[in-house]
Design a protein around this motif. Structure first.
Motif, PDB file in Angstrom:
ATOM      1  N   ALA A  59     -15.772  22.289  -6.066  1.00 40.36           N
ATOM      2  CA  ALA A  59     -15.199  21.583  -4.925  1.00 40.36           C
ATOM      3  C   ALA A  59     -15.507  20.093  -4.995  1.00 40.36           C
ATOM      4  CB  ALA A  59     -15.738  22.179  -3.631  1.00 40.36           C
ATOM      5  N   LEU A  60     -16.748  19.744  -5.328  1.00 38.67           N
ATOM      6  CA  LEU A  60     -17.127  18.332  -5.412  1.00 38.67           C
ATOM      7  C   LEU A  60     -16.404  17.614  -6.552  1.00 38.67           C
ATOM      8  CD1 LEU A  60     -20.945  18.465  -4.671  1.00 38.67           C
ATOM      9  CD2 LEU A  60     -19.173  17.455  -3.250  1.00 38.67           C
ATOM     10  N   GLN A  61     -16.135  18.316  -7.645  1.00 43.02           N
ATOM     11  CA  GLN A  61     -15.401  17.696  -8.746  1.00 43.02           C
ATOM     12  C   GLN A  61     -13.983  17.337  -8.318  1.00 43.02           C
ATOM     13  OE1 GLN A  61     -15.940  20.586 -11.857  1.00 43.02           O
ATOM     14  NE2 GLN A  61     -17.731  19.530 -12.672  1.00 43.02           N
ATOM     15  N   GLY A  62     -13.385  18.181  -7.495  1.00 41.41           N
ATOM     16  CA  GLY A  62     -12.059  17.858  -6.970  1.00 41.41           C
ATOM     17  C   GLY A  62     -12.094  16.641  -6.068  1.00 41.41           C
ATOM     18  N   VAL A  63     -13.115  16.554  -5.221  1.00 32.67           N
ATOM     19  CA  VAL A  63     -13.271  15.395  -4.343  1.00 32.67           C
ATOM     20  C   VAL A  63     -13.551  14.143  -5.174  1.00 32.67           C
ATOM     21  CG1 VAL A  63     -14.667  14.392  -2.496  1.00 32.67           C
ATOM     22  CG2 VAL A  63     -14.051  16.799  -2.404  1.00 32.67           C
ATOM     23  N   ALA A  64     -14.350  14.307  -6.244  1.00 28.71           N
ATOM     24  CA  ALA A  64     -14.685  13.167  -7.109  1.00 28.71           C
ATOM     25  C   ALA A  64     -13.445  12.628  -7.815  1.00 28.71           C
ATOM     26  CB  ALA A  64     -15.742  13.578  -8.125  1.00 28.71           C
ATOM     27  N   LYS A  65     -12.542  13.509  -8.181  1.00 28.56           N
ATOM     28  CA  LYS A  65     -11.306  13.070  -8.841  1.00 28.56           C
ATOM     29  C   LYS A  65     -10.502  12.186  -7.893  1.00 28.56           C
ATOM     30  CE  LYS A  65      -9.251  16.013 -11.507  1.00 28.56           C
ATOM     31  NZ  LYS A  65      -8.434  17.113 -12.048  1.00 28.56           N
ATOM     32  N   THR A  66     -10.428  12.581  -6.633  1.00 22.63           N
ATOM     33  CA  THR A  66      -9.745  11.765  -5.630  1.00 22.63           C
ATOM     34  C   THR A  66     -10.485  10.449  -5.424  1.00 22.63           C
ATOM     35  OG1 THR A  66      -9.029  13.778  -4.521  1.00 22.63           O
ATOM     36  CG2 THR A  66      -8.884  11.741  -3.257  1.00 22.63           C
ATOM     37  N   ALA A  67     -11.823  10.523  -5.393  1.00 18.58           N
ATOM     38  CA  ALA A  67     -12.625   9.305  -5.191  1.00 18.58           C
ATOM     39  C   ALA A  67     -12.462   8.340  -6.366  1.00 18.58           C
ATOM     40  CB  ALA A  67     -14.094   9.675  -5.008  1.00 18.58           C
ATOM     41  N   ARG A  68     -12.366   8.876  -7.586  1.00 20.39           N
ATOM     42  CA  ARG A  68     -12.134   8.005  -8.751  1.00 20.39           C
ATOM     43  C   ARG A  68     -10.803   7.284  -8.621  1.00 20.39           C
ATOM     44  NH1 ARG A  68     -14.197  12.249 -11.789  1.00 20.39           N
ATOM     45  NH2 ARG A  68     -12.159  12.879 -12.493  1.00 20.39           N
ATOM     46  N   ALA A  69      -9.799   7.976  -8.108  1.00 22.90           N
ATOM     47  CA  ALA A  69      -8.488   7.343  -7.926  1.00 22.90           C
ATOM     48  C   ALA A  69      -8.562   6.255  -6.858  1.00 22.90           C
ATOM     49  CB  ALA A  69      -7.460   8.393  -7.534  1.00 22.90           C
ATOM     50  N   ASN A  70      -9.512   6.390  -5.925  1.00 21.80           N
ATOM     51  CA  ASN A  70      -9.656   5.414  -4.845  1.00 21.80           C
ATOM     52  C   ASN A  70     -10.709   4.351  -5.127  1.00 21.80           C
ATOM     53  OD1 ASN A  70      -7.677   6.675  -3.346  1.00 21.80           O
ATOM     54  ND2 ASN A  70      -9.123   8.038  -2.359  1.00 21.80           N
ATOM     55  N   ALA A  99     -26.375   7.609  -5.167  1.00 24.90           N
ATOM     56  CA  ALA A  99     -25.572   6.969  -4.125  1.00 24.90           C
ATOM     57  C   ALA A  99     -24.096   7.361  -4.252  1.00 24.90           C
ATOM     58  CB  ALA A  99     -25.722   5.451  -4.213  1.00 24.90           C
ATOM     59  N   GLN A 100     -23.599   7.443  -5.479  1.00 23.69           N
ATOM     60  CA  GLN A 100     -22.203   7.830  -5.688  1.00 23.69           C
ATOM     61  C   GLN A 100     -21.980   9.284  -5.284  1.00 23.69           C
ATOM     62  OE1 GLN A 100     -22.007   6.781  -9.818  1.00 23.69           O
ATOM     63  NE2 GLN A 100     -20.861   4.895  -9.409  1.00 23.69           N
ATOM     64  N   VAL A 101     -22.936  10.160  -5.588  1.00 23.09           N
ATOM     65  CA  VAL A 101     -22.805  11.569  -5.201  1.00 23.09           C
ATOM     66  C   VAL A 101     -22.874  11.704  -3.688  1.00 23.09           C
ATOM     67  CG1 VAL A 101     -23.899  13.836  -5.341  1.00 23.09           C
ATOM     68  CG2 VAL A 101     -23.619  12.469  -7.387  1.00 23.09           C
ATOM     69  N   ALA A 102     -23.691  10.899  -3.037  1.00 19.35           N
ATOM     70  CA  ALA A 102     -23.745  10.926  -1.568  1.00 19.35           C
ATOM     71  C   ALA A 102     -22.397  10.519  -0.980  1.00 19.35           C
ATOM     72  CB  ALA A 102     -24.850  10.000  -1.073  1.00 19.35           C
ATOM     73  N   GLU A 103     -21.742   9.547  -1.602  1.00 20.67           N
ATOM     74  CA  GLU A 103     -20.419   9.116  -1.149  1.00 20.67           C
ATOM     75  C   GLU A 103     -19.383  10.224  -1.353  1.00 20.67           C
ATOM     76  OE1 GLU A 103     -17.299   5.497  -2.199  1.00 20.67           O
ATOM     77  OE2 GLU A 103     -19.433   5.245  -2.655  1.00 20.67           O
ATOM     78  N   ILE A 104     -19.463  10.905  -2.492  1.00 23.81           N
ATOM     79  CA  ILE A 104     -18.550  12.025  -2.760  1.00 23.81           C
ATOM     80  C   ILE A 104     -18.797  13.154  -1.763  1.00 23.81           C
ATOM     81  CG2 ILE A 104     -17.987  13.843  -4.434  1.00 23.81           C
ATOM     82  CD1 ILE A 104     -18.630  11.735  -6.633  1.00 23.81           C
ATOM     83  N   ALA A 105     -20.073  13.455  -1.513  1.00 22.35           N
ATOM     84  CA  ALA A 105     -20.428  14.541  -0.588  1.00 22.35           C
ATOM     85  C   ALA A 105     -19.984  14.214   0.837  1.00 22.35           C
ATOM     86  CB  ALA A 105     -21.926  14.802  -0.634  1.00 22.35           C
ATOM     87  N   ALA A 106     -19.997  12.941   1.208  1.00 18.76           N
ATOM     88  CA  ALA A 106     -19.558  12.551   2.546  1.00 18.76           C
ATOM     89  C   ALA A 106     -18.076  12.856   2.746  1.00 18.76           C
ATOM     90  CB  ALA A 106     -19.832  11.073   2.778  1.00 18.76           C
ATOM     91  N   ALA A 107     -17.294  12.777   1.673  1.00 19.05           N
ATOM     92  CA  ALA A 107     -15.860  13.071   1.768  1.00 19.05           C
ATOM     93  C   ALA A 107     -15.570  14.569   1.686  1.00 19.05           C
ATOM     94  CB  ALA A 107     -15.113  12.346   0.664  1.00 19.05           C
ATOM     95  N   TYR A 108     -16.578  15.361   1.320  1.00 21.53           N
ATOM     96  CA  TYR A 108     -16.428  16.814   1.142  1.00 21.53           C
ATOM     97  C   TYR A 108     -16.626  17.518   2.480  1.00 21.53           C
ATOM     98  CZ  TYR A 108     -17.842  21.486  -0.543  1.00 21.53           C
ATOM     99  OH  TYR A 108     -17.975  22.826  -0.753  1.00 21.53           O
ATOM    100  N   LYS A 109     -15.705  18.373   2.850  1.00 24.03           N
ATOM    101  CA  LYS A 109     -15.776  19.082   4.128  1.00 24.03           C
ATOM    102  C   LYS A 109     -15.833  20.601   3.892  1.00 24.03           C
ATOM    103  CE  LYS A 109     -15.206  15.234   6.337  1.00 24.03           C
ATOM    104  NZ  LYS A 109     -16.406  14.456   6.516  1.00 24.03           N
ATOM    105  N   PRO A 110     -17.025  21.147   3.634  1.00 26.74           N
ATOM    106  CA  PRO A 110     -17.131  22.579   3.359  1.00 26.74           C
ATOM    107  C   PRO A 110     -17.040  23.422   4.622  1.00 26.74           C
ATOM    108  CG  PRO A 110     -19.289  21.595   3.369  1.00 26.74           C
ATOM    109  CD  PRO A 110     -18.302  20.477   3.553  1.00 26.74           C
ATOM    110  N   ARG A 111     -16.778  24.720   4.441  1.00 25.65           N
ATOM    111  CA  ARG A 111     -16.706  25.650   5.560  1.00 25.65           C
ATOM    112  C   ARG A 111     -17.906  26.586   5.586  1.00 25.65           C
ATOM    113  NH1 ARG A 111     -10.609  26.966   4.280  1.00 25.65           N
ATOM    114  NH2 ARG A 111      -9.635  25.123   5.132  1.00 25.65           N
ATOM    115  N   LYS A 112     -18.362  27.003   4.409  1.00 26.99           N
ATOM    116  CA  LYS A 112     -19.486  27.943   4.338  1.00 26.99           C
ATOM    117  C   LYS A 112     -20.793  27.248   4.713  1.00 26.99           C
ATOM    118  CE  LYS A 112     -19.460  31.172   1.046  1.00 26.99           C
ATOM    119  NZ  LYS A 112     -19.440  31.741  -0.319  1.00 26.99           N
TER     120      LYS A 112
END
Length: 125
Positions: A59-70, A99-112
């Motif tokens: 899940a985080l890798q998917g968010v990171a791909k979006t973050a790389r584009a941004n 710090a970069q992983v914290a930024e990626i995790a902030a954009a991640y919205k898990p349910r579990k």
């Protein structure tokens, strides 16, 4: 029927497995503190179990791909992967600082609930 010998053997094996898990977590935490590492290493440093790590990392890798584009740039590296034990071929991977992983995790919205706990640990680190 369990004997003292089998009880002792089982306890030794359990202690050894627990020690192995503690060492892996400590090794990952030390690696994350020193330099940029993969998302997997950052998640392992939180102390999560293997099955949970796999789900969170994907899940985080998917968010990171979006973050790389941004504009979030991880360190781009080339690694050699094997396919079924042979045919090593080069693959592009990315390494991130805490710090970069914290930024990626902030954009991640898990349910579990387990994933939410890992997200909180990544943001706090």
């Amino acid at each position: 029927m369990a004997t003292a010998r089998t009880n002792f053997r089982d306890r030794v094996r359990a202690n050894r497995a627990a020690s192995r898990a503690r060492r892996a977590t400590a090794r990952a935490a030390r690696a994350v503190r020193t330099s940029a590492r993969s998302i997997t290493t950052h998640v392992l440093a939180t102390g999560a179990d293997a099955a949970t790590v796999k789900g969170v990392v994907k899940a985080l890798q998917g968010v990171a791909k979006t973050a790389r584009a941004n504009g979030l740039k991880g360190k781009r590296v080339r690694i050699r992967r094997t396919a079924q034990g042979f045919k090593r071929h080069a693959v592009t991977a990315y390494r991130y600082t805490r710090a970069q992983v914290a930024e990626i995790a902030a954009a991640y919205k898990p349910r579990k609930a387990e994933y939410k706990a890992i997200r909180a640990a990544l943001i706090a680190a």
